[in-house]
Design a protein around this motif. Structure first.
Motif, PDB file in Angstrom:
ATOM      1  N   UNK A   1      10.221   4.227  10.136  1.00  0.00           N
ATOM      2  CA  UNK A   1      11.063   3.357   9.329  1.00  0.00           C
ATOM      3  C   UNK A   1      10.674   3.469   7.856  1.00  0.00           C
ATOM      4  N   UNK A   2      11.578   3.115   6.945  1.00  0.00           N
ATOM      5  CA  UNK A   2      11.324   3.321   5.521  1.00  0.00           C
ATOM      6  C   UNK A   2      10.024   2.694   5.009  1.00  0.00           C
ATOM      7  N   UNK A   3       9.758   1.436   5.368  1.00  0.00           N
ATOM      8  CA  UNK A   3       8.546   0.795   4.853  1.00  0.00           C
ATOM      9  C   UNK A   3       7.299   1.488   5.390  1.00  0.00           C
ATOM     10  N   UNK A   4       7.274   1.779   6.676  1.00  0.00           N
ATOM     11  CA  UNK A   4       6.117   2.455   7.271  1.00  0.00           C
ATOM     12  C   UNK A   4       5.944   3.848   6.693  1.00  0.00           C
ATOM     13  N   UNK A   5       7.038   4.535   6.478  1.00  0.00           N
ATOM     14  CA  UNK A   5       7.003   5.873   5.881  1.00  0.00           C
ATOM     15  C   UNK A   5       6.410   5.804   4.480  1.00  0.00           C
ATOM     16  N   UNK A   6       6.861   4.828   3.700  1.00  0.00           N
ATOM     17  CA  UNK A   6       6.343   4.679   2.354  1.00  0.00           C
ATOM     18  C   UNK A   6       4.874   4.309   2.331  1.00  0.00           C
ATOM     19  N   UNK A   7       4.490   3.423   3.223  1.00  0.00           N
ATOM     20  CA  UNK A   7       3.083   3.010   3.265  1.00  0.00           C
ATOM     21  C   UNK A   7       2.177   4.195   3.601  1.00  0.00           C
ATOM     22  N   UNK A   8       2.609   5.032   4.534  1.00  0.00           N
ATOM     23  CA  UNK A   8       1.826   6.217   4.877  1.00  0.00           C
ATOM     24  C   UNK A   8       1.741   7.179   3.694  1.00  0.00           C
ATOM     25  N   UNK A   9       2.818   7.312   2.974  1.00  0.00           N
ATOM     26  CA  UNK A   9       2.871   8.165   1.782  1.00  0.00           C
ATOM     27  C   UNK A   9       1.856   7.691   0.744  1.00  0.00           C
ATOM     28  N   UNK A  10       1.935   6.415   0.371  1.00  0.00           N
ATOM     29  CA  UNK A  10       1.020   5.895  -0.642  1.00  0.00           C
ATOM     30  C   UNK A  10      -0.430   5.971  -0.218  1.00  0.00           C
ATOM     31  N   UNK A  11      -0.696   5.684   1.068  1.00  0.00           N
ATOM     32  CA  UNK A  11      -2.075   5.705   1.565  1.00  0.00           C
ATOM     33  C   UNK A  11      -2.638   7.115   1.636  1.00  0.00           C
ATOM     34  N   UNK A  12      -1.765   8.118   1.755  1.00  0.00           N
ATOM     35  CA  UNK A  12      -2.234   9.498   1.874  1.00  0.00           C
ATOM     36  C   UNK A  12      -2.757  10.041   0.554  1.00  0.00           C
ATOM     37  N   UNK A  13      -2.166   9.604  -0.558  1.00  0.00           N
ATOM     38  CA  UNK A  13      -2.549  10.162  -1.863  1.00  0.00           C
ATOM     39  C   UNK A  13      -2.656   9.065  -2.924  1.00  0.00           C
ATOM     40  N   UNK A  14      -3.457   8.044  -2.689  1.00  0.00           N
ATOM     41  CA  UNK A  14      -3.526   6.945  -3.665  1.00  0.00           C
ATOM     42  C   UNK A  14      -4.013   7.400  -5.034  1.00  0.00           C
ATOM     43  N   UNK A  15      -4.919   8.386  -5.050  1.00  0.00           N
ATOM     44  CA  UNK A  15      -5.423   8.845  -6.345  1.00  0.00           C
ATOM     45  C   UNK A  15      -4.346   9.564  -7.141  1.00  0.00           C
ATOM     46  N   UNK A  16      -3.460  10.270  -6.455  1.00  0.00           N
ATOM     47  CA  UNK A  16      -2.362  10.952  -7.158  1.00  0.00           C
ATOM     48  C   UNK A  16      -1.314   9.959  -7.635  1.00  0.00           C
ATOM     49  N   UNK A  17      -1.035   8.957  -6.817  1.00  0.00           N
ATOM     50  CA  UNK A  17      -0.114   7.911  -7.266  1.00  0.00           C
ATOM     51  C   UNK A  17      -0.699   7.209  -8.489  1.00  0.00           C
ATOM     52  N   UNK A  18      -1.999   6.945  -8.469  1.00  0.00           N
ATOM     53  CA  UNK A  18      -2.647   6.301  -9.619  1.00  0.00           C
ATOM     54  C   UNK A  18      -2.505   7.155 -10.879  1.00  0.00           C
ATOM     55  N   UNK A  19      -2.587   8.485 -10.718  1.00  0.00           N
ATOM     56  CA  UNK A  19      -2.404   9.362 -11.883  1.00  0.00           C
ATOM     57  C   UNK A  19      -0.974   9.303 -12.397  1.00  0.00           C
ATOM     58  N   UNK A  20      -0.005   9.247 -11.474  1.00  0.00           N
ATOM     59  CA  UNK A  20       1.384   9.093 -11.900  1.00  0.00           C
ATOM     60  C   UNK A  20       1.580   7.783 -12.660  1.00  0.00           C
ATOM     61  N   UNK A  21       0.991   6.718 -12.139  1.00  0.00           N
ATOM     62  CA  UNK A  21       1.084   5.417 -12.795  1.00  0.00           C
ATOM     63  C   UNK A  21       0.484   5.494 -14.196  1.00  0.00           C
ATOM     64  N   UNK A  22      -0.701   6.077 -14.300  1.00  0.00           N
ATOM     65  CA  UNK A  22      -1.370   6.170 -15.601  1.00  0.00           C
ATOM     66  C   UNK A  22      -0.546   7.008 -16.578  1.00  0.00           C
TER      67      UNK A  22
END
Length: 370
Positions: free
Chosen positions: A14-35
């Protein structure tokens, strides 16, 4: 995958579970995108509170476009442990970075101009050495994105599976699906940009195209929605069809391959568009004219015998360096560095994608499969 590769993330459910797995897989890369995008917006004079206020303004647009995308963004934010507003900024970064001055104004005037480029190629089967359609792309953007890119392999129950390259936290950038539809995108600008609210943020529109069961369905998504700003979309199908859609906010101009080739950089090509619109982006991207011509000329000379090696050579052209098809790092506006972040080659019929990270330094391609 090796150190020079972008990480591959498998997603399903499902979309929420899919997104949660995505964010949890690469939190450091998401943090770089945020920065990266917090910094970009701060250098434009917007503090975090103002960024978040503008991001929240996009929530109704996202939910109206597809509620599942908003659910997925909630999941990404939870998985990566960042604010939902940060994920919205990543997915609406073009609209926010270049349209922030006009988003709240009654009489908007677009003032900020991007100073980056992309070059896209579609080689039709009749022009290719092995009779297979190849779709390729140089993504020129912020140098920091060499460490924020990811490849998503998404399994759906009621839509084609997807293999897509994206900035960490974003829903899509370019890729293909199991039905044979492939897309890449290039920026365009005209005087109509940032004048009226749009229905389809660009990153979400690209994801939507990749959920289409056929080329007609993908094209219908483009013609059926308005946008806040212009964009070029190159669409192909593995069975041997392609179209380029030059999208103004409220109108779409189409181009089809000639002699088995379709090449696009960052200026309007459609004769109708060039009569009706004013090309604003060309002022900061005059190199787009010769980038498009040089790539097309190089491939046309090999027409009927174009192989992947020829496509790589065309995308690695360094004439006019650093303002070349292959862009080596150079300073641009707002204390940023522009470069070719990745070179991508797609064979949707074989369900394979090859990506070279940071190709101005290393031309080693990693293979990804659907």
């Amino acid at each position: 995958m090796n150190a020079e590769s972008f990480p591959l993330i498998d997603l399903a459910g499902a979309p929420h579970a899919r997104g949660r797995a995505y964010g949890a897989a690469v939190p450091e890369r998401v943090a770089r995108s945020v920065a990266l995008y917090r910094g970009q917006m701060q250098r434009r004079g917007l503090d975090q509170a103002e960024q978040y206020r503008l991001a929240r303004g996009f929530l109704p647009t996202i939910e109206a476009y597809d509620p599942a995308y908003l659910e997925e963004m909630h999941g990404i934010a939870e998985g990566a442990r960042v604010a939902l507003e940060d994920i919205v900024i990543i997915n609406c970064r073009t609209e926010m970075m270049f349209g922030y001055e006009t988003l709240d104004k009654a009489e908007p005037k677009a003032k900020r101009e991007p100073d980056d480029g992309c070059t896209g190629i579609i080689v039709m089967p009749e022009a290719a050495r092995d009779g297979r359609l190849i779709h390729a792309h140089n993504w020129d953007w912020r140098e920091e994105c060499v460490d924020t890119g990811v490849v998503l392999r998404i399994r759906y129950e009621h839509a084609p599976d997807i293999l897509v390259f994206a900035e960490a936290g974003a829903l899509a950038r370019h890729g293909f699906n199991s039905a044979g539809v492939a897309i890449t995108g290039n920026f365009l600008m005209c005087e109509r940009d940032y004048q009226k609210p749009g229905e389809a943020p660009l990153a979400l529109l690209r994801r939507k195209l990749l959920e289409a069961h056929n080329l007609a369905g993908a094209m219908a998504q483009v013609f059926g929605k308005s946008r806040l700003c212009s964009n070029n979309l190159m669409l192909s199908h593995a069975d041997g069809e392609a179209v380029d859609l030059e999208c103004a906010p409220d109108e779409v101009f189409w181009i089809t391959p000639e002699d088995g080739l379709l090449v696009h950089a960052n200026h309007w090509i459609s004769p109708i568009a060039r009569v009706k619109l004013r090309d604003i982006g060309i002022r900061n991207n005059a190199d787009s004219i010769y980038r498009q011509r040089r790539v097309e000329a190089a491939l046309r000379a090999k027409r009927g015998d174009i192989g992947v090696d020829d496509i790589k050579a065309a995308l690695f052209d360094e004439f006019g360096k650093p303002d070349s098809v292959l862009r080596s790092p150079k300073p641009v506006s707002f204390e940023s560095i522009s470069a070719t972040v990745a070179t991508t080659i797609m064979d949707a019929a074989a369900r394979k994608m090859w990506i070279a990270r940071q190709p101005y330094l290393s031309r080693v391609f990693a293979e990804y499969t659907l």
